[in-house]
Enzyme design. Structure first.
Site, PDB file in Angstrom:
ATOM      1  N   LEU A  23      10.565   1.650  -7.607  1.00 15.89           N
ATOM      2  CA  LEU A  23      10.160   1.689  -8.657  1.00 15.89           C
ATOM      3  C   LEU A  23      10.745   2.724  -9.378  1.00 15.89           C
ATOM      4  CD1 LEU A  23       7.139  -0.598  -9.947  1.00 15.89           C
ATOM      5  CD2 LEU A  23       9.821  -0.872  -9.704  1.00 15.89           C
ATOM      6  N   ASP A  42       9.103  13.228  -3.878  1.00 11.89           N
ATOM      7  CA  ASP A  42       8.951  12.203  -2.813  1.00 11.89           C
ATOM      8  C   ASP A  42       8.825  12.755  -1.498  1.00 11.89           C
ATOM      9  OD1 ASP A  42       9.260   9.127  -3.216  1.00 11.89           O
ATOM     10  OD2 ASP A  42       9.022  10.071  -1.417  1.00 11.89           O
ATOM     11  N   PHE A  79       3.762   7.297  -9.127  1.00 13.98           N
ATOM     12  CA  PHE A  79       4.281   6.208  -8.423  1.00 13.98           C
ATOM     13  C   PHE A  79       4.025   6.325  -7.229  1.00 13.98           C
ATOM     14  CE2 PHE A  79       5.420   2.580 -10.841  1.00 13.98           C
ATOM     15  CZ  PHE A  79       4.733   2.879 -12.770  1.00 13.98           C
ATOM     16  N   ASN A 120      -1.690  -5.423  -9.188  1.00 15.57           N
ATOM     17  CA  ASN A 120      -2.352  -6.456  -9.990  1.00 15.57           C
ATOM     18  C   ASN A 120      -3.038  -6.664  -8.432  1.00 15.57           C
ATOM     19  OD1 ASN A 120      -1.116  -9.095  -8.003  1.00 15.57           O
ATOM     20  ND2 ASN A 120       0.749  -7.275  -8.815  1.00 15.57           N
ATOM     21  N   TYR A 144      -4.434  -2.263   0.499  1.00 17.33           N
ATOM     22  CA  TYR A 144      -3.640  -1.323  -0.326  1.00 17.33           C
ATOM     23  C   TYR A 144      -3.818  -2.310  -2.331  1.00 17.33           C
ATOM     24  CZ  TYR A 144      -0.191  -1.755  -3.704  1.00 17.33           C
ATOM     25  OH  TYR A 144       0.556  -1.634  -5.522  1.00 17.33           O
ATOM     26  N   LYS A 148      -5.675   0.966  -4.541  1.00 20.34           N
ATOM     27  CA  LYS A 148      -5.366   1.016  -5.930  1.00 20.34           C
ATOM     28  C   LYS A 148      -7.007   1.196  -6.753  1.00 20.34           C
ATOM     29  CE  LYS A 148      -0.723   1.418  -5.360  1.00 20.34           C
ATOM     30  NZ  LYS A 148      -0.054   3.106  -6.115  1.00 20.34           N
ATOM     31  N   SER A 173       4.944  -7.934 -10.748  1.00 20.42           N
ATOM     32  CA  SER A 173       6.516  -8.080  -9.173  1.00 20.42           C
ATOM     33  C   SER A 173       7.202  -7.658 -10.406  1.00 20.42           C
ATOM     34  CB  SER A 173       6.562  -9.264  -8.836  1.00 20.42           C
ATOM     35  OG  SER A 173       5.070 -10.097  -8.730  1.00 20.42           O
ATOM     36  N   ARG A 182       5.504 -18.432  -8.217  1.00 18.80           N
ATOM     37  CA  ARG A 182       4.903 -17.025  -8.164  1.00 18.80           C
ATOM     38  C   ARG A 182       4.920 -15.895  -8.987  1.00 18.80           C
ATOM     39  NH1 ARG A 182       3.629 -11.527  -6.507  1.00 18.80           N
ATOM     40  NH2 ARG A 182       1.916 -11.019  -6.751  1.00 18.80           N
TER      41      ARG A 182
END
Ligand code: 15L
Length: 273
Positions: A23, A42, A79, A120, A144, A148, A173, A182
């Site tokens: 992303l 990064d 991110f 999510n 994970y 978050k 997603s 999904r």
């Protein structure tokens, strides 16, 4: 085609962590349009700098390096993370220590806004026949998702204690197209991702807000009403992909927990020993 910037806000310098990630690579050129200088960071190779871009290779778990990263930035789009389910030991450095380092650096440098890429998977253990909202209690589907949830709690603490505003984006997603049934519910188009990040950066008063990152899909498990103040208006939908995805997966095995819970395969990934 990418959305036109509607926000009048133009930042002097934005920091994007995780700029080499899936992303981050989407957001990097898009965020550049909204700031004079984009500092892209990064742990991985970042290629060459675009005009008005600063590149910094840094590990999020390196507190001193992260402190330098946040120097002179107006806002952070955080991110950087391990972005799928892994062992706790693999998740801990970047996702937990790293996010703490970002918030601490923000406190020290007086950075007042952070857009946090949550997921999510903070609520992945709700069933697919439930509609939940950002204030529903977390039910992480793995380490994970747990990391978050930690990041969201950190954002809340730094708002309550230090008045640093955050928007935690529980991203669904975010792919060019939904890939399975999904994702008819969880899909977030790249253009809607950009709209969401811009809304989170520019809404004047957010405190700590949590919002699910999804397009205007026909089916949804998430009710974003409590985050309407952010002003995010998704403009894409997974519906045009429905017929193709349903014919590719005409039936779903409901004995498979991945087809019953919102987190999909994340709910059954692991253990790692
Ligand atoms: C995520 O949080 C992951 O980063 C991404 O790889 C997808 O798996 C997405 O969730 C999803 O739930 O589809």
């Amino acid at each position: 085609m990418a959305p036109h910037p509607s926000a009048a806000t133009h930042f002097k310098r934005l920091l994007l962590t995780g700029a080499a990630g899936a992303l981050g690579r989407v957001l990097r050129p898009r965020l550049k349009r909204h700031c004079s200088v984009l500092r892209s960071s990064d742990v991985a190779e970042l290629g060459s700098a675009a005009p008005g871009e600063e590149l910094v290779i840094a590990r999020l778990e390196d507190k001193a390096a992260v402190a330098d990263l946040l120097r002179d930035v107006d806002a952070v789009v955080h991110f950087g993370a391990v972005s799928t389910e892994h062992s706790f030991e693999e998740i801990l450095p970047a996702n937990i220590v790293g996010t703490y380092n970002v918030y601490e650096a923000a406190r020290r440098h007086g950075v007042r806004r952070i857009v946090f890429a949550s997921s999510n998977h903070v609520t992945g253990f709700y069933r697919q026949d439930e509609v939940i909202h950002p204030r529903s209690p977390p039910r992480p589907d793995g380490y994970y998702g747990l990391s978050k949830a930690f990041g969201e709690n950190l954002a809340q603490l730094y708002w309550d204690r230090y008045a640093i505003q955050s928007v935690s984006l529980r991203i669904g997603s975010a792919l060019p197209e939904p890939k399975d049934r999904r994702m008819l519910a969880t899909w977030l188009s790249h253009d809607d991702l950009e709209r969401l990040v811009l809304a989170a950066l520019t809404a004047p008063v957010v405190g700590h807000s949590v919002i699910y990152g999804m397009s205007d899909n026909g089916a949804t498990w998430w009710d974003n009403t409590t985050a309407r103040h952010i002003g995010f208006r998704p403009q894409d939908s997974s519906e045009p992909f429905r017929v193709a995805l349903e014919s590719r997966q005409p039936s779903l095995d409901l004995d498979d927990s991945a087809n019953r819970f919102q987190g999909g395969v994340f709910v059954r990934t692991g253990p790692f020993d």
